[in-house]
Design a protein around this motif. Sequence first.
Motif, PDB file in Angstrom:
ATOM      1  N   THR A  37     -66.741 -18.787-101.070  1.00  0.00           N
ATOM      2  CA  THR A  37     -66.086 -18.660-102.365  1.00  0.00           C
ATOM      3  C   THR A  37     -65.371 -19.947-102.741  1.00  0.00           C
ATOM      4  O   THR A  37     -64.658 -20.525-101.932  1.00  0.00           O
ATOM      5  N   HIS A  56     -63.082 -13.852 -97.172  1.00  0.00           N
ATOM      6  CA  HIS A  56     -63.887 -14.883 -97.830  1.00  0.00           C
ATOM      7  C   HIS A  56     -63.758 -16.208 -97.087  1.00  0.00           C
ATOM      8  O   HIS A  56     -62.699 -16.529 -96.534  1.00  0.00           O
ATOM      9  N   ASN A 103     -69.488 -16.899-104.629  1.00  0.00           N
ATOM     10  CA  ASN A 103     -68.507 -16.532-105.654  1.00  0.00           C
ATOM     11  C   ASN A 103     -67.786 -17.791-106.119  1.00  0.00           C
ATOM     12  O   ASN A 103     -67.504 -18.678-105.313  1.00  0.00           O
TER      13      ASN A 103
END
Length: 184
Positions: A37, A56, A103
Amino acid sequence: MSRADLWNKRYLNKTDTAPVLPAELQRQLDSLAPGHTLDLACGDGAAALYLASAGHQLMAVDFAERGLRRLQQFAADHSVTVESHRCDLNNPDELRGLGRFDNIVIVRYLPERLLLNMLPDLMKPGAHLLITTFNQEHHLQSGFPLRFCLQPQQLIDQLPRLTLVCYDNGLLKGSVFDSYLFTL
């Protein structure tokens, strides 16, 4: 005083307490599955710290070196890993060497057109882009400059290479945040 000096100055008088992400923004971030991310305009790390603690693998980017140093200290204090990189988002080509992500999150920052156009190039197939930032209500409540606030539905057609999954117009519920979730 340079733009970098102005941004770094904002961290001089902050406490040594890690920033806390408002619950409303936590709910938005919870829609992202853990993965690699990228947190753009991360500041001193409210979103990055929250996401790292949720599993993450984080790359946090900001213009302010002092903000990034604070983020690294808070990450160490919370026993999470956050890789950080200083980058001027007005020159998004600096992001090209960071890789591709599952992401991308942009929280409390209104990206300019040049950056928006580049975001799909930083996304893996099936990746998500979450943009949650201030709307006009924030301007009305706080005097925050209107030019840095989203207009209603402003980003719906701004990313033609992405598919809009969800749009939350915060103005309808009195929130100071609008949110967009896109996928590649």
